[in-house]
Motif scaffolding. Structure first.
Motif, PDB file in Angstrom:
ATOM      1  N   PRO A  10      22.251  49.916  48.537  1.00  0.00           N
ATOM      2  CA  PRO A  10      21.821  51.263  48.924  1.00  0.00           C
ATOM      3  C   PRO A  10      22.745  51.893  49.965  1.00  0.00           C
ATOM      4  CG  PRO A  10      19.931  49.781  48.823  1.00  0.00           C
ATOM      5  CD  PRO A  10      21.167  48.929  48.648  1.00  0.00           C
ATOM      6  N   THR A  11      23.225  51.106  50.922  1.00  0.00           N
ATOM      7  CA  THR A  11      24.110  51.693  51.940  1.00  0.00           C
ATOM      8  C   THR A  11      25.427  52.158  51.322  1.00  0.00           C
ATOM      9  OG1 THR A  11      23.121  50.494  53.776  1.00  0.00           O
ATOM     10  CG2 THR A  11      25.394  51.206  54.085  1.00  0.00           C
ATOM     11  N   TYR A  12      25.993  51.350  50.426  1.00  0.00           N
ATOM     12  CA  TYR A  12      27.253  51.765  49.784  1.00  0.00           C
ATOM     13  C   TYR A  12      27.028  53.020  48.940  1.00  0.00           C
ATOM     14  CZ  TYR A  12      31.917  51.082  47.698  1.00  0.00           C
ATOM     15  OH  TYR A  12      33.238  51.221  47.303  1.00  0.00           O
ATOM     16  N   ALA A  13      25.837  53.143  48.344  1.00  0.00           N
ATOM     17  CA  ALA A  13      25.531  54.345  47.543  1.00  0.00           C
ATOM     18  C   ALA A  13      25.585  55.595  48.428  1.00  0.00           C
ATOM     19  CB  ALA A  13      24.167  54.211  46.881  1.00  0.00           C
ATOM     20  N   ARG A  14      25.188  55.454  49.684  1.00  0.00           N
ATOM     21  CA  ARG A  14      25.291  56.598  50.611  1.00  0.00           C
ATOM     22  C   ARG A  14      26.723  56.760  51.109  1.00  0.00           C
ATOM     23  NH1 ARG A  14      20.448  54.307  52.301  1.00  0.00           N
ATOM     24  NH2 ARG A  14      21.441  53.232  54.024  1.00  0.00           N
ATOM     25  N   GLU A  15      27.358  55.638  51.411  1.00  0.00           N
ATOM     26  CA  GLU A  15      28.712  55.713  51.987  1.00  0.00           C
ATOM     27  C   GLU A  15      29.707  56.400  51.041  1.00  0.00           C
ATOM     28  OE1 GLU A  15      28.784  51.767  54.922  1.00  0.00           O
ATOM     29  OE2 GLU A  15      29.407  51.569  52.848  1.00  0.00           O
ATOM     30  N   ILE A  16      29.602  56.103  49.743  1.00  0.00           N
ATOM     31  CA  ILE A  16      30.623  56.641  48.824  1.00  0.00           C
ATOM     32  C   ILE A  16      30.448  58.138  48.582  1.00  0.00           C
ATOM     33  CG2 ILE A  16      31.245  54.494  47.663  1.00  0.00           C
ATOM     34  CD1 ILE A  16      29.300  55.104  45.464  1.00  0.00           C
ATOM     35  N   LEU A  17      29.434  58.728  49.164  1.00  0.00           N
ATOM     36  CA  LEU A  17      29.313  60.189  49.114  1.00  0.00           C
ATOM     37  C   LEU A  17      30.174  60.852  50.192  1.00  0.00           C
ATOM     38  CD1 LEU A  17      25.438  60.440  48.605  1.00  0.00           C
ATOM     39  CD2 LEU A  17      27.217  60.899  46.905  1.00  0.00           C
ATOM     40  N   THR A  18      30.800  60.041  51.043  1.00  0.00           N
ATOM     41  CA  THR A  18      31.588  60.592  52.151  1.00  0.00           C
ATOM     42  C   THR A  18      33.083  60.334  51.927  1.00  0.00           C
ATOM     43  OG1 THR A  18      31.576  58.528  53.416  1.00  0.00           O
ATOM     44  CG2 THR A  18      29.680  59.989  53.723  1.00  0.00           C
ATOM     45  N   ARG A  54      26.625  64.329  41.136  1.00  0.00           N
ATOM     46  CA  ARG A  54      25.679  63.588  40.306  1.00  0.00           C
ATOM     47  C   ARG A  54      24.303  63.488  40.954  1.00  0.00           C
ATOM     48  NH1 ARG A  54      26.779  61.133  35.696  1.00  0.00           N
ATOM     49  NH2 ARG A  54      24.657  61.900  35.531  1.00  0.00           N
ATOM     50  N   GLY A  55      24.213  63.809  42.232  1.00  0.00           N
ATOM     51  CA  GLY A  55      22.925  63.871  42.925  1.00  0.00           C
ATOM     52  C   GLY A  55      22.054  62.652  42.695  1.00  0.00           C
ATOM     53  N   ALA A  56      20.842  62.877  42.177  1.00  0.00           N
ATOM     54  CA  ALA A  56      19.861  61.799  42.041  1.00  0.00           C
ATOM     55  C   ALA A  56      20.217  60.814  40.935  1.00  0.00           C
ATOM     56  CB  ALA A  56      18.477  62.392  41.777  1.00  0.00           C
ATOM     57  N   ALA A  57      21.254  61.101  40.160  1.00  0.00           N
ATOM     58  CA  ALA A  57      21.656  60.130  39.124  1.00  0.00           C
ATOM     59  C   ALA A  57      22.311  58.895  39.740  1.00  0.00           C
ATOM     60  CB  ALA A  57      22.620  60.782  38.138  1.00  0.00           C
ATOM     61  N   LEU A  58      22.633  58.954  41.033  1.00  0.00           N
ATOM     62  CA  LEU A  58      23.292  57.820  41.711  1.00  0.00           C
ATOM     63  C   LEU A  58      22.282  57.036  42.545  1.00  0.00           C
ATOM     64  CD1 LEU A  58      25.830  56.285  42.891  1.00  0.00           C
ATOM     65  CD2 LEU A  58      25.914  58.080  44.626  1.00  0.00           C
ATOM     66  N   SER A  59      22.283  55.728  42.411  1.00  0.00           N
ATOM     67  CA  SER A  59      21.407  54.904  43.262  1.00  0.00           C
ATOM     68  C   SER A  59      22.095  53.571  43.554  1.00  0.00           C
ATOM     69  CB  SER A  59      20.058  54.661  42.583  1.00  0.00           C
ATOM     70  OG  SER A  59      20.257  53.978  41.368  1.00  0.00           O
ATOM     71  N   GLY A  60      21.547  52.847  44.507  1.00  0.00           N
ATOM     72  CA  GLY A  60      22.112  51.548  44.887  1.00  0.00           C
ATOM     73  C   GLY A  60      21.113  50.431  44.617  1.00  0.00           C
ATOM     74  N   ILE A  61      21.568  49.392  43.941  1.00  0.00           N
ATOM     75  CA  ILE A  61      20.722  48.210  43.689  1.00  0.00           C
ATOM     76  C   ILE A  61      21.505  46.995  44.172  1.00  0.00           C
ATOM     77  CG2 ILE A  61      19.596  46.793  41.937  1.00  0.00           C
ATOM     78  CD1 ILE A  61      19.357  49.294  40.164  1.00  0.00           C
ATOM     79  N   LEU A  62      20.936  46.276  45.106  1.00  0.00           N
ATOM     80  CA  LEU A  62      21.629  45.126  45.706  1.00  0.00           C
ATOM     81  C   LEU A  62      21.905  44.037  44.684  1.00  0.00           C
ATOM     82  CD1 LEU A  62      19.881  44.205  49.067  1.00  0.00           C
ATOM     83  CD2 LEU A  62      22.307  44.685  48.731  1.00  0.00           C
ATOM     84  N   ASN A  63      23.034  43.389  44.834  1.00  0.00           N
ATOM     85  CA  ASN A  63      23.287  42.197  44.035  1.00  0.00           C
ATOM     86  C   ASN A  63      22.452  41.035  44.530  1.00  0.00           C
ATOM     87  OD1 ASN A  63      25.236  43.398  42.470  1.00  0.00           O
ATOM     88  ND2 ASN A  63      26.940  42.723  43.777  1.00  0.00           N
TER      89      ASN A  63
END
Ligand code: ADP
Length: 478
Positions: free
Chosen positions: A215-223, A237-246
């Motif tokens: 989830p954190t990387y999903a936010r970081e790559i927006l910057t 892509r807005g809400a089409a992007l999400s983060g799922i931990l390995n």
């Protein structure tokens, strides 16, 4: 529910990094949830013996780079569809590079072919089997959503997972025709990436959903700092992007039954870790009678991993009473820095340049802490192994490292939930400061062991993440 996985790596078959671990583990984690996966993987030279054991299930005369066929075979419990195109994949070297370490000049054809073969299975099925969702991983498979959309007929939904946005698959725009891509999609809102063709860029535009591995990387790559030029595409892509931990494979990484260890242990017996330490010391020429904390690094030796800053902090690490064990390969200057440090601090620093899975297990078993000072880290796996083995992670606050390690601040320590050490400043000063905190905590055996127990009890398997992927597939497939 049927899912077609498409990737260039798969654990135990072809691996250069964490991507392989995820692709190798997900099918088994999804099976109990009623999701049946098939995995399309290139038939590299090392997989030719497996090709010989399989059965041809499809052939294509006109993939990018020539003909190819799909050979179905099961290996390590994974239902594989190997793309056998010897002119593209049956060569010496690594998945992406020649034995000399250079990218293969036809990588666009190699992975264009992979994506196109997978898209055709998505569109036409395979002997009556049809995927509900096609799940592509990283740039090597990122053209799958493009080919699916370009076919302009009913197609399964697509998911594209970014394992590391630093690797984007960028090629000159002139290869568009060779790959059979639509020329009228070659513009900045489509496949074009600063004048070139971007595999990952195209996939991010055309995939139905985009995920990344925390989830954190999903936010970081927006910057701009982390998006590596693709932040605008991702923002769109807005809400089409999400983060799922390995997760990790908790059978392969099980300290209670790990054949690489001198003696097994669990959360009730972390003290037994000490019995594996002499073997680590012997292999690396470390002083076996040392009584301070043993730090380890198991990593690609690259700038991304912040190991240049760690190398500069070795004098403080040694002066504070620590030992350092390094296992890795990578950038020549970094390899040299750790080899030189071992020579400068005999018995205190030990370096093994190479890739050794068994020794990685032993190091996790016998070390006290694992240092991961990454500048960015989409998810990271070695901190998860560290948690499972009571090898407390010392990590930079970024990506999946931030999402999986609970810092030993006063509140977390008081409540007994701290599992490691998190710091912000990836520099020699920042690392020296966090090492001071580690030395203090190590000096308090009760606190250290409480942290080890909390770390070892943290769930790091695939269960939760597999459920998140299952929900995503179900939402997409209706
Ligand atoms: P990345 O994918 O960026 O390299 P991860 O932490 O996600 O980093 O995954 C790295 C994987 O490779 C882990 O399974 C780690 O144990 C393994 N690994 C890295 N370097 C070595 C090495 N030199 N020897 C053995 N295993 C290694």
């Amino acid at each position: 529910m049927n899912v077609l996985m498409v990737a260039s790596e798969c654990a135990r078959l072809a691996k250069t990094g964490g991507l392989a671990d995820v692709v190798g583990a997900l099918p088994a984690a999804l099976a109990p949830l009623g999701i049946k996966c098939r995995t399309v993987l290139p038939a590299y030279a090392s997989l030719q013996p497996l090709v010989g054991k399989g059965r041809q299930v499809a052939s294509f005369g006109d993939l990018p780079g020539g003909p190819g066929r799909l050979v179905q075979v099961t290996a390590h419990g994974i239902d594989l569809l190997l793309l056998d195109a010897p002119q593209l994949f049956d060569r010496p070297g690594q998945p992406y590079t020649s034995p000399k370490g250079n990218d293969w000049p036809d990588n666009h054809l190699r992975f264009g072919a992979l994506a196109q073969a997978a898209a055709r299975i998505g569109l036409d099925g395979l002997g009556g089997w049809k995927p509900d969702v096609v799940h592509a991983h990283d740039w090597q498979a990122a053209l799958v959503p493009v080919y699916l959309k370009q076919a302009d007929r009913p197609a399964p939904k697509s998911v594209l997972t970014i394992h590391n946005i630093a690797f984007q698959g960028r090629f000159g725009g002139q290869v568009l025709g060779e790959l059979g891509l639509r020329a009228d999609w070659f513009h900045p809102d489509g496949l074009e990436y600063f004048g070139d063709l971007g595999f990952l860029k195209g996939g991010l535009v055309f995939a139905d959903r985009v995920t990344t591995v925390s989830p954190t990387y999903a936010r970081e790559i927006l910057t701009p700092k982390f998006g590596m030029g693709l932040e605008g595409v991702l923002q769109a892509r807005g809400a089409a992007l999400s983060g799922i931990l390995n997760g990790i494979d908790t059978n392969a990484w099980n300290p209670a039954a790990d054949p690489a260890l001198a003696r097994g242990f669990d959360a009730r017996s972390p003290g037994r870790k000490a019995q594996s330490r002499p073997a680590v010391a012997a292999r690396l020429g470390l002083d076996p009678d040392h009584c301070g904390p043993l730090f380890c690094v198991i990593s690609r030796l690259t700038h991304q991993k912040g190991l240049d800053a760690l190398a500069d902090t070795i004098p403080q690490l040694v002066a504070g009473g620590g030992q350092l064990a390094v296992l890795g390969t990578g950038e020549p200057e970094l390899e040299a820095a750790f080899v030189d440090a071992a020579a400068e601090y005999p018995g205190k620093v030990g370096t093994l340049i190479g890739y050794d899975e068994g020794f990685a297990h032993l190091m996790q078993g016998g070390s006290d802490a694992i240092v991961i000072p990454s500048r960015f880290e989409p998810c990271g796996l070695t901190q998860l192994y560290g948690l499972r083995y009571g090898t407390l992670p010392v990590v930079a606050r970024t990506g999946g490292l931030a999402d999986t390690v609970i810092d030993a601040n006063a509140a977390a320590t008081a409540t007994g939930c701290a599992t490691g050490f998190v710091f912000d400043d990836v520099s020699p000063a920042g690392i020296a400061a966090v090492l001071d905190r580690v030395f203090n905590a190590y000096g308090n055996r009760k606190q250290w062991q409480a942290m080890q127990r909390a770390a070892m009890r943290q769930p790091v398997g695939w269960q939760q993440s597999a459920q998140a992927y299952a929900r995503l597939y179900q939402a997409l497939a209706g």
